[in-house]
Write a protein that holds these residues in place. Structure first.
Motif, PDB file in Angstrom:
ATOM      1  N   ALA A 133       0.801  -1.229   0.000  1.00 39.58           N
ATOM      2  CA  ALA A 133       0.000   0.000   0.000  1.00 39.58           C
ATOM      3  C   ALA A 133       0.829   1.272   0.000  1.00 39.58           C
ATOM      4  CB  ALA A 133      -0.936   0.006   1.209  1.00 39.58           C
ATOM      5  N   GLY A 134       2.135   1.180   0.132  1.00 43.07           N
ATOM      6  CA  GLY A 134       2.980   2.368   0.131  1.00 43.07           C
ATOM      7  C   GLY A 134       2.618   3.314   1.257  1.00 43.07           C
ATOM      8  N   GLY A 135       2.529   4.587   0.922  1.00 43.53           N
ATOM      9  CA  GLY A 135       2.218   5.605   1.913  1.00 43.53           C
ATOM     10  C   GLY A 135       0.812   5.533   2.469  1.00 43.53           C
ATOM     11  N   GLU A 136      -0.041   4.665   1.900  1.00 41.86           N
ATOM     12  CA  GLU A 136      -1.404   4.503   2.382  1.00 41.86           C
ATOM     13  C   GLU A 136      -1.527   3.338   3.364  1.00 41.86           C
ATOM     14  OE1 GLU A 136      -4.153   6.547   1.339  1.00 41.86           O
ATOM     15  OE2 GLU A 136      -2.404   7.734   0.747  1.00 41.86           O
ATOM     16  N   ALA A 137      -0.398   2.786   3.798  1.00 39.83           N
ATOM     17  CA  ALA A 137      -0.436   1.591   4.646  1.00 39.83           C
ATOM     18  C   ALA A 137      -1.133   1.839   5.980  1.00 39.83           C
ATOM     19  CB  ALA A 137       0.983   1.078   4.885  1.00 39.83           C
ATOM     20  N   ALA A 138      -1.057   3.037   6.498  1.00 39.80           N
ATOM     21  CA  ALA A 138      -1.682   3.345   7.785  1.00 39.80           C
ATOM     22  C   ALA A 138      -3.125   3.820   7.646  1.00 39.80           C
ATOM     23  CB  ALA A 138      -0.862   4.402   8.527  1.00 39.80           C
ATOM     24  N   VAL A 139      -3.610   3.917   6.410  1.00 38.36           N
ATOM     25  CA  VAL A 139      -4.997   4.302   6.162  1.00 38.36           C
ATOM     26  C   VAL A 139      -5.889   3.078   6.373  1.00 38.36           C
ATOM     27  CG1 VAL A 139      -6.619   5.151   4.448  1.00 38.36           C
ATOM     28  CG2 VAL A 139      -4.312   6.112   4.566  1.00 38.36           C
ATOM     29  N   CYS A 140      -7.009   3.262   7.055  1.00 41.75           N
ATOM     30  CA  CYS A 140      -7.813   2.114   7.504  1.00 41.75           C
ATOM     31  C   CYS A 140      -9.191   2.076   6.853  1.00 41.75           C
ATOM     32  CB  CYS A 140      -7.981   2.169   9.013  1.00 41.75           C
ATOM     33  SG  CYS A 140      -6.417   2.213   9.927  1.00 41.75           S
ATOM     34  N   GLN A 141      -9.627   0.858   6.547  1.00 40.56           N
ATOM     35  CA  GLN A 141     -10.996   0.615   6.083  1.00 40.56           C
ATOM     36  C   GLN A 141     -11.770  -0.299   7.026  1.00 40.56           C
ATOM     37  OE1 GLN A 141      -8.361  -0.169   3.696  1.00 40.56           O
ATOM     38  NE2 GLN A 141      -8.410   1.938   2.952  1.00 40.56           N
ATOM     39  N   THR A 142     -11.161  -0.626   8.185  1.00 38.92           N
ATOM     40  CA  THR A 142     -11.793  -1.541   9.132  1.00 38.92           C
ATOM     41  C   THR A 142     -11.834  -0.907  10.519  1.00 38.92           C
ATOM     42  OG1 THR A 142     -10.997  -3.476   7.915  1.00 38.92           O
ATOM     43  CG2 THR A 142     -11.693  -3.826  10.182  1.00 38.92           C
ATOM     44  N   LEU A 143     -12.992  -1.014  11.167  1.00 39.32           N
ATOM     45  CA  LEU A 143     -13.146  -0.571  12.545  1.00 39.32           C
ATOM     46  C   LEU A 143     -13.487  -1.788  13.397  1.00 39.32           C
ATOM     47  CD1 LEU A 143     -13.220   2.037  14.349  1.00 39.32           C
ATOM     48  CD2 LEU A 143     -15.703   1.920  14.143  1.00 39.32           C
ATOM     49  N   LEU A 144     -12.618  -2.103  14.361  1.00 35.92           N
ATOM     50  CA  LEU A 144     -12.842  -3.211  15.282  1.00 35.92           C
ATOM     51  C   LEU A 144     -13.431  -2.674  16.580  1.00 35.92           C
ATOM     52  CD1 LEU A 144      -9.505  -5.199  14.760  1.00 35.92           C
ATOM     53  CD2 LEU A 144     -11.698  -5.505  13.579  1.00 35.92           C
TER      54      LEU A 144
END
Length: 219
Positions: free
Chosen positions: A163-174
């Motif tokens: 994901a490159g620079g988007e690795a810390a961007v999230c699509q999941t909420l636990l």
């Protein structure tokens, strides 16, 4: 998200230690750092006492690590205190480790530690501790919001390699309860980097990677 006025203050934690992350409650501060005495520092704002509690998470590929090395491995953390100040949660940004703890009678007790995945790293301890993350290491938690009943944790699970620079961007909420039990997992319709709970509206809000504010339907 903040309502009303806020006032800044300076609190000096014990000298001679390298403090990294701290969160303040009414009568105490909980912090993490490069501590060899324990993973968490509980600092009293009443009498100025400082006590250290609990062990650091281990790593199955590197048994017998020094405490200082484990502190370095799990240094990038997010801390949030329960509104009634009886508990807190600590989540790692570079792995799937999340720690649920209880504060009782001037001490910290671990309720449950969850390991979704360990960090993928190369560790050396000589001549000095060194931790290097692989490009395919999966990121963990980007942000956390808490209520009296629930812990809302933004989770990535993606690597820099994919994901490159988007690795810390999230699509999941636990969503967890304060005993560390997973209540639900929500797939988000936006790429989020922060999550906040508005206690007056009793709603969850998120901030996207583009800077937009969105409402989250995952209570």
């Amino acid at each position: 998200l903040a309502r009303g006025e806020s006032q800044a203050s300076v609190i000096k934690l014990p000298a001679g230690q390298q403090h990294l992350i701290a969160v303040k409650a009414k009568d105490f501060v909980v912090s993490t750092g490069f501590y060899e005495e324990g993973r968490y520092l509980l600092y009293s704002l009443v009498d100025g006492s400082a006590r250290y509690f609990l062990s650091y998470p281990d790593h199955p590929d590197y048994p017998g690590l020094q405490e200082k090395t484990k502190a370095m491995l799990y240094a990038s953390s997010i801390l949030r205190v329960r509104p009634d100040q009886s508990a807190f949660v600590c989540a790692d940004m570079y792995s799937g480790v999340i720690d649920f703890c209880r504060i009782t009678a001037d001490s910290i007790e671990r309720v449950k530690m969850i390991r979704l995945h360990y960090p993928k790293v190369e560790i050396m301890e000589t001549p000095s501790p060194r931790v290097a993350y692989y490009r395919d290491n999966r990121f963990g938690f980007s942000d956390i919001a808490v209520t009296e009943d629930k812990v809302y944790a933004l989770y990535s699970g993606k690597s820099y390699q994919e994901a490159g620079g988007e690795a810390a961007v999230c699509q999941t909420l636990l969503v967890y309860d304060w005993e560390g039990n997973l209540v639900k997992s929500c797939s988000l319709g936006a790429d989020l980097i922060n999550v906040n709970y508005d206690s007056e509206e009793e709603l969850l809000y998120g901030i996207t990677s583009k800077g937009s504010l969105v409402k989250i339907n995952c209570l």
